[in-house]
Write a protein that holds these residues in place. Structure first.
Motif, PDB file in Angstrom:
ATOM      1  N   ALA A  35       0.839  -1.211   0.000  1.00  0.00           N
ATOM      2  CA  ALA A  35       0.000   0.000   0.000  1.00  0.00           C
ATOM      3  C   ALA A  35       0.868   1.254   0.000  1.00  0.00           C
ATOM      4  CB  ALA A  35      -0.944  -0.016   1.203  1.00  0.00           C
ATOM      5  N   ALA A 122       2.004  -8.563  12.227  1.00  0.00           N
ATOM      6  CA  ALA A 122       0.698  -9.179  12.552  1.00  0.00           C
ATOM      7  C   ALA A 122      -0.150  -9.523  11.322  1.00  0.00           C
ATOM      8  CB  ALA A 122      -0.088  -8.267  13.485  1.00  0.00           C
ATOM      9  N   VAL A 154      -1.895   2.340  14.286  1.00  0.00           N
ATOM     10  CA  VAL A 154      -2.995   2.318  13.319  1.00  0.00           C
ATOM     11  C   VAL A 154      -3.433   0.875  13.105  1.00  0.00           C
ATOM     12  CG1 VAL A 154      -3.701   2.934  10.978  1.00  0.00           C
ATOM     13  CG2 VAL A 154      -2.092   4.388  12.216  1.00  0.00           C
TER      14      VAL A 154
END
Ligand code: AR6
Length: 170
Positions: A35, A122, A154
């Protein structure tokens, strides 16, 4: 330093620096890394390639952190760090804590006041979310940087935010 928990996309955060959950190649990947490179544009990859050609010929070691431009993103810098891949048989949590400590140190050295972190390891690297939050809050909660005033964790999706809030509440 204040620690805030927000649900959202790391690439849209209006902060001085965002942290990338990269891999040691520094040349991109999926998840947060994908991203960031997609929305930040080619300037980020150019600096990553230069880092590979100079300081990090063998790649960025797990737990370390290095900054580049953030290209077209609202942030000024991207701080790339490499989380450990989750292991059920080996405790790699010290390396995960190093990611937060070293990224925060780099941010502080740059003079960033606000830094946004994703939940390193994660996702694709498989670290259990609850423990990933615990490691992150442990390091950030004990840190006393000179210039960083906000560390923003975030969380991707409402469920992950809920888990993080529960961990923080103890
Ligand atoms: N904003 C915030 N959090 C996100 C976003 C986003 N746009 N996208 C995913 N997450 P991951 P890792 C969450 O997989 O586990 C790449 O290929 C995600 O739900 O991005 O450290 C790299 O190149 C999860 O909670 O990073 C490496 O090869 C967290 O961010 C590898 O993946 C981290 O997920 C690194 O794996």
């Amino acid at each position: 330093m204040e620690i805030t928990l927000v649900e959202g996309d790391i690439t849209t955060q209006r902060v001085d620096a965002i942290v990338n959950a990269a891999n040691s190649s520094l040349l991109g990947g999926g998840g947060v890394d994908g991203a960031i490179h997609r929305r930040g544009g080619p300037a980020i990859l150019e600096e990553c390639r230069a880092l590979r050609a100079s300081r990090y010929g063998k790649g960025l070691p797990t737990g370390q952190a290095v900054a580049t431009t953030a290209g077209k993103l609202p942030a000024r810098w991207v701080i790339h760090t490499v989380g450990p891949v989750w292991s059920a048989t080996e405790d790699r949590s010290a390396l995960l804590r190093d990611c937060y400590a070293n990224s925060l140190r780099v941010a502080d050295e740059l003079g960033a006041a606000t830094v946004a972190f994703p939940l390193v390891s994660a996702g694709i690297y498989g670290w259990p979310v609850e423990d990933a939050v615990r490691q992150a809050l442990g390091v950030l909660g004990a840190a006393t940087p000179a210039r960083v005033t906000e560390a923003r964790l975030v969380l991707f999706g409402a469920e992950t935010l809920r888990v993080a809030e529960r961990v923080r509440a103890g």
